[in-house]
Design an enzyme around this catalytic site. Structure first.
Site: not given
Ligand code: ADP
Length: 206
Positions: A25, A100, A145, A156
């Site tokens: 993504k 999400r 990370r 996740r």
């Molecule tokens: P990934 O898709 O690999 O989990 P992201 O960078 O999208 O990585 O998200 C990393 C973390 O940030 C998530 O595991 C969560 O803790 C937090 N996060 C990101 N987007 C959201 C969201 N829309 N709602 C709640 N937490 C979020």
């Protein structure tokens, strides 16, 4: 036509990119947004930047991110609303990592509805779980990370399957979902996405 007219004439593009962790993504989102001249709004990036800078928000969410849990919906939605109100998002945006779950879909719908700004497309990157896990394991060694431990990755992906994938059933009846095969070379996948956007009248400059 002058350059400024080109910018003004460009159709707005309000997009979501949805896919499991490791689906690419981030890479594809940057290409789409760059081609359309819109900002990427990545909630994960916003949280990580705040953690790095040691802001109050960052301190609030560090443990949540490390565990692979979701940051509370109200907090996340407020951050997104604030970001989407900034001037560079006036002609559109590409949201990565938000919404999400069902509650966030409702928050976003309310916000966009109040502004009379419907979403134009939801791009779904379709990648099997085994492929996601393999890509994330590689990313863990390359980027280090904090949330790329096997436990946080599995957690996740579970949240993605249980809470995020189902949001597509809300968007599908609106006829805005484009499901893209996310397995292949980066360029192949980009071409698939650009073709889908083109079919929606969103021509991406390459
Ligand atoms: P990934 O898709 O690999 O989990 P992201 O960078 O999208 O990585 O998200 C990393 C973390 O940030 C998530 O595991 C969560 O803790 C937090 N996060 C990101 N987007 C959201 C969201 N829309 N709602 C709640 N937490 C979020």
């Amino acid at each position: 036509m002058t350059a400024s007219e080109t910018v003004d004439d460009r159709p707005t593009a309000r997009l979501l990119i949805v896919g499991p962790q490791g689906s690419g993504k981030g890479t594809q989102g940057a290409r789409i947004a760059g081609g359309l001249g819109i900002p990427v709004v990545s909630t994960g990036d916003i949280f990580r930047a705040n953690i790095k800078e040691g802001t109050e928000l960052g301190q609030q969410v560090t443990a949540i991110l490390d565990a692979g849990d979701l940051v509370p919906d109200e907090l996340t939605s407020a951050i997104v609303r604030d970001r989407l109100t900034q001037v560079d998002a006036a002609a559109g945006f590409l949201l990565d990592g938000y919404p999400r779950n069902a509650a966030q879909v409702e928050h976003l719908d309310e916000f966009l509805h109040s502004r009379g700004e419907p979403l134009d497309a939801v791009i779904v990157l379709d990648v099997p779980r085994e492929e996601s896990i393999a890509r994330l394991a590689l990313r863990a060694t390359e980027q280090g990370r904090a949330d790329d431990t096997p436990e946080a990755i599995a957690h996740r992906l579970d949240i993605y399957e249980k809470e995020t994938a189902p949001i597509l059933s809300v968007y599908a009846p609106r006829g805005i979902v484009d499901t893209i095969d996310g397995v292949g070379s980066l360029d192949e996948i980009t071409a698939r996405i650009f073709r889908a956007l083109d079919a929606r009248g969103l021509r991406v400059a390459v």
